[in-house]
Design a protein around this motif. Structure first.
Motif, PDB file in Angstrom:
ATOM      1  N   ASP A   1     -16.041 -20.068  17.736  1.00  0.00           N
ATOM      2  CA  ASP A   1     -17.058 -21.093  17.504  1.00  0.00           C
ATOM      3  C   ASP A   1     -17.955 -21.306  18.718  1.00  0.00           C
ATOM      4  O   ASP A   1     -18.818 -22.189  18.699  1.00  0.00           O
ATOM      5  CB  ASP A   1     -16.387 -22.429  17.147  1.00  0.00           C
ATOM      6  N   LEU A   2     -17.745 -20.514  19.764  1.00  0.00           N
ATOM      7  CA  LEU A   2     -18.471 -20.693  21.010  1.00  0.00           C
ATOM      8  C   LEU A   2     -19.288 -19.457  21.355  1.00  0.00           C
ATOM      9  O   LEU A   2     -19.023 -18.356  20.881  1.00  0.00           O
ATOM     10  CB  LEU A   2     -17.497 -20.989  22.157  1.00  0.00           C
ATOM     11  N   VAL A   3     -20.289 -19.664  22.203  1.00  0.00           N
ATOM     12  CA  VAL A   3     -21.115 -18.582  22.713  1.00  0.00           C
ATOM     13  C   VAL A   3     -21.239 -18.765  24.217  1.00  0.00           C
ATOM     14  O   VAL A   3     -21.364 -19.888  24.710  1.00  0.00           O
ATOM     15  CB  VAL A   3     -22.517 -18.588  22.081  1.00  0.00           C
ATOM     16  N   ALA A   4     -21.219 -17.657  24.939  1.00  0.00           N
ATOM     17  CA  ALA A   4     -21.439 -17.693  26.383  1.00  0.00           C
ATOM     18  C   ALA A   4     -22.741 -16.965  26.704  1.00  0.00           C
ATOM     19  O   ALA A   4     -22.973 -15.848  26.230  1.00  0.00           O
ATOM     20  CB  ALA A   4     -20.276 -17.041  27.127  1.00  0.00           C
ATOM     21  N   ILE A   5     -23.588 -17.618  27.491  1.00  0.00           N
ATOM     22  CA  ILE A   5     -24.877 -17.055  27.882  1.00  0.00           C
ATOM     23  C   ILE A   5     -24.917 -16.938  29.399  1.00  0.00           C
ATOM     24  O   ILE A   5     -24.695 -17.921  30.118  1.00  0.00           O
ATOM     25  CB  ILE A   5     -26.049 -17.941  27.401  1.00  0.00           C
ATOM     26  N   GLY A   6     -25.194 -15.744  29.880  1.00  0.00           N
ATOM     27  CA  GLY A   6     -25.272 -15.519  31.311  1.00  0.00           C
ATOM     28  C   GLY A   6     -26.535 -16.111  31.914  1.00  0.00           C
ATOM     29  O   GLY A   6     -27.469 -16.489  31.201  1.00  0.00           O
ATOM     30  N   PRO A   7     -26.604 -16.192  33.252  1.00  0.00           N
ATOM     31  CA  PRO A   7     -27.786 -16.758  33.919  1.00  0.00           C
ATOM     32  C   PRO A   7     -29.085 -16.035  33.574  1.00  0.00           C
ATOM     33  O   PRO A   7     -30.168 -16.619  33.660  1.00  0.00           O
ATOM     34  CB  PRO A   7     -27.444 -16.616  35.411  1.00  0.00           C
ATOM     35  N   ASP A   8     -28.969 -14.756  33.186  1.00  0.00           N
ATOM     36  CA  ASP A   8     -30.170 -13.997  32.815  1.00  0.00           C
ATOM     37  C   ASP A   8     -30.512 -14.124  31.336  1.00  0.00           C
ATOM     38  O   ASP A   8     -31.454 -13.486  30.855  1.00  0.00           O
ATOM     39  CB  ASP A   8     -30.000 -12.523  33.176  1.00  0.00           C
ATOM     40  N   GLY A   9     -29.757 -14.945  30.606  1.00  0.00           N
ATOM     41  CA  GLY A   9     -30.026 -15.141  29.184  1.00  0.00           C
ATOM     42  C   GLY A   9     -29.264 -14.219  28.261  1.00  0.00           C
ATOM     43  O   GLY A   9     -29.350 -14.379  27.035  1.00  0.00           O
ATOM     44  N   SER A  10     -28.502 -13.284  28.796  1.00  0.00           N
ATOM     45  CA  SER A  10     -27.768 -12.344  27.953  1.00  0.00           C
ATOM     46  C   SER A  10     -26.497 -12.990  27.409  1.00  0.00           C
ATOM     47  O   SER A  10     -25.893 -13.846  28.056  1.00  0.00           O
ATOM     48  CB  SER A  10     -27.396 -11.093  28.744  1.00  0.00           C
ATOM     49  N   ARG A  11     -26.104 -12.580  26.205  1.00  0.00           N
ATOM     50  CA  ARG A  11     -24.882 -13.111  25.602  1.00  0.00           C
ATOM     51  C   ARG A  11     -23.694 -12.355  26.160  1.00  0.00           C
ATOM     52  O   ARG A  11     -23.698 -11.124  26.237  1.00  0.00           O
ATOM     53  CB  ARG A  11     -24.938 -12.985  24.075  1.00  0.00           C
ATOM     54  N   LEU A  12     -22.643 -13.089  26.541  1.00  0.00           N
ATOM     55  CA  LEU A  12     -21.436 -12.505  27.103  1.00  0.00           C
ATOM     56  C   LEU A  12     -20.299 -12.591  26.086  1.00  0.00           C
ATOM     57  O   LEU A  12     -20.299 -13.442  25.201  1.00  0.00           O
ATOM     58  CB  LEU A  12     -21.042 -13.262  28.378  1.00  0.00           C
ATOM     59  N   ASP A  13     -19.319 -11.712  26.237  1.00  0.00           N
ATOM     60  CA  ASP A  13     -18.172 -11.700  25.337  1.00  0.00           C
ATOM     61  C   ASP A  13     -17.071 -12.586  25.925  1.00  0.00           C
ATOM     62  O   ASP A  13     -16.482 -12.251  26.964  1.00  0.00           O
ATOM     63  CB  ASP A  13     -17.652 -10.269  25.157  1.00  0.00           C
ATOM     64  N   LEU A  14     -16.815 -13.702  25.281  1.00  0.00           N
ATOM     65  CA  LEU A  14     -15.796 -14.631  25.774  1.00  0.00           C
ATOM     66  C   LEU A  14     -14.385 -14.081  25.610  1.00  0.00           C
ATOM     67  O   LEU A  14     -13.446 -14.591  26.231  1.00  0.00           O
ATOM     68  CB  LEU A  14     -15.894 -15.960  25.018  1.00  0.00           C
ATOM     69  N   ARG A  15     -14.217 -13.081  24.791  1.00  0.00           N
ATOM     70  CA  ARG A  15     -12.871 -12.594  24.506  1.00  0.00           C
ATOM     71  C   ARG A  15     -12.332 -11.677  25.583  1.00  0.00           C
ATOM     72  O   ARG A  15     -11.149 -11.392  25.614  1.00  0.00           O
ATOM     73  CB  ARG A  15     -12.856 -11.866  23.166  1.00  0.00           C
ATOM     74  N   SER A  16     -13.213 -11.188  26.468  1.00  0.00           N
ATOM     75  CA  SER A  16     -12.771 -10.256  27.496  1.00  0.00           C
ATOM     76  C   SER A  16     -12.717 -10.910  28.855  1.00  0.00           C
ATOM     77  O   SER A  16     -13.225 -12.004  29.067  1.00  0.00           O
ATOM     78  CB  SER A  16     -13.704  -9.049  27.529  1.00  0.00           C
TER      79      SER A  16
END
Length: 360
Positions: A345-360
């Motif tokens: 249910d969550l999303v992680a966004i890096g400082p550059d705006g890219s989406r990160l994989d929370l599972r890793s």
């Protein structure tokens, strides 16, 4: 074994403890965390304007097709979306609304229906079928409200059409948000709609007069009114990066990133359909077959955030434009992230705006 992640959560630096069950085990404050380098962890994105994906259009997709389209967007971080329908004759739209009203409970990610037409200006119709366009008569408005009761959330209207202001009154009174769009209206015409209760601007800059220095048009009217949220398609095609960043700066907290994604999203280039019209996608750019008219996009909201940040938009403002701002339009409360929250249910966004994989 749990692992830890430093991130900005609900605007504050924190350490997340993530368990093997892919849920948050706990959250601790981390005042020394460098905000410029930390990812932003947020609830999933909300898309106010999307027509489909994975080869399926919300205009005619079976329940399995709707689920597939929502699943593709969810894989890119969108956990809630309106199902946008293109213009069609009012009886056909009423039938589809009634059908979707009964099917929506089976799709947790579907937050309601957005009618992008048929009450549009012919000269600003974009990729909408000109034969389906009509004025918002009382009979047409009542038919759509009756068919979509409880499911119809947003309708786009060109305010200069005969009967449009009365129709705005009727929709607003029924609890439906009205968006100004696909319009020839000048600033005064758009202002009249906003002052009657319209509260959205459909894909700002597109299918409307531009923001002129002497005639600010619908965009200027929207900028002047704090209750109006401006949709923005941040795909690098519909709006130039410098203009994208300028709009976010001009209306802080009032820009909602949308995809306007059509059925070709996720499929690559080729011949596709939007409503009853053929669309050719070349290098990710969809246009009506045989023309240069844009026909929606093949965008996902994670990509929109990355493009917005690349254009100079602050990462927190870009994330809010895909989460808090559209959620507020739909009256959705923002649940805090706490122990027990699932990573899905969550999303992680890096400082550059890219989406990160929370599972890793």
């Amino acid at each position: 074994m749990s692992r830890e992640l430093g991130a900005v959560v609900d605007g504050a630096p924190a350490i997340l403890r993530i368990g093997d069950d892919a849920r948050i085990q706990g959250i601790e404050a981390a005042p020394t965390l460098g905000l410029d380098r930390a990812p932003r962890v947020t609830r999933g994105f909300v898309d106010l304007h999307a027509h489909g994906a994975a080869g399926h259009s919300y205009d005619d997709a079976a329940p399995a097709g709707i689920a597939a389209a929502l699943a593709l967007h969810r894989a890119h971080g969108t956990t809630g979306a309106l199902l946008s329908l293109v213009s069609a004759p009012v009886p056909a739209l009423a039938r589809r609304l009634a059908q979707l009203r009964s099917e929506l409970p089976a799709h947790p990610g579907a937050l309601g229906v957005h009618l992008e037409g048929p009450f549009l200006a012919p000269g600003r119709r974009g990729a909408h079928d000109p034969h389906a366009l009509t004025a918002p008569t009382p009979a047409a408005v009542d038919a759509l409200l009756e068919a979509g009761e409880g499911a119809l959330r947003v309708v786009t209207i060109a305010p200069e059409l005969p009967g449009a202001l009365a129709a705005i009154d009727r929709f607003v009174a029924a609890g439906v948000d009205v968006a100004v769009g696909h319009t020839e209206a000048d600033a005064a015409g758009a202002a009249a709609a906003f002052d009657r209760g319209a509260s959205l601007l459909t894909h700002a800059y597109n299918a409307m007069p531009g923001l002129g220095h002497r005639d600010p048009g619908p965009i200027g009217a929207a900028l002047e009114r704090d209750h109006v949220v401006l949709e923005l398609i941040a795909d690098g095609i519909h709006v130039a990066p410098v203009v994208l960043a300028a709009l976010v700066a001009a209306a802080p907290g009032r820009v909602a990133l949308v995809t306007d994604a059509m059925a070709a999203t996720g499929l690559g280039d080729g011949r596709h359909r939007l409503g009853g019209l053929d669309v050719d996608v070349v290098d990710g750019r969809p246009v009506l077959a045989g023309s240069t008219t844009l026909a929606g996009s093949t965008l996902t909201l994670d990509r929109a955030i990355a493009i917005a940040v690349g254009a100079g938009v602050d990462v927190d403002a870009a994330v809010a434009a895909a989460t808090a701002v559209p959620a507020a339009v739909l009256g959705l409360g923002t649940r805090p992230i706490a122990a027990g929250t699932a990573l899905a249910d969550l999303v992680a966004i890096g400082p550059d705006g890219s989406r990160l994989d929370l599972r890793s």
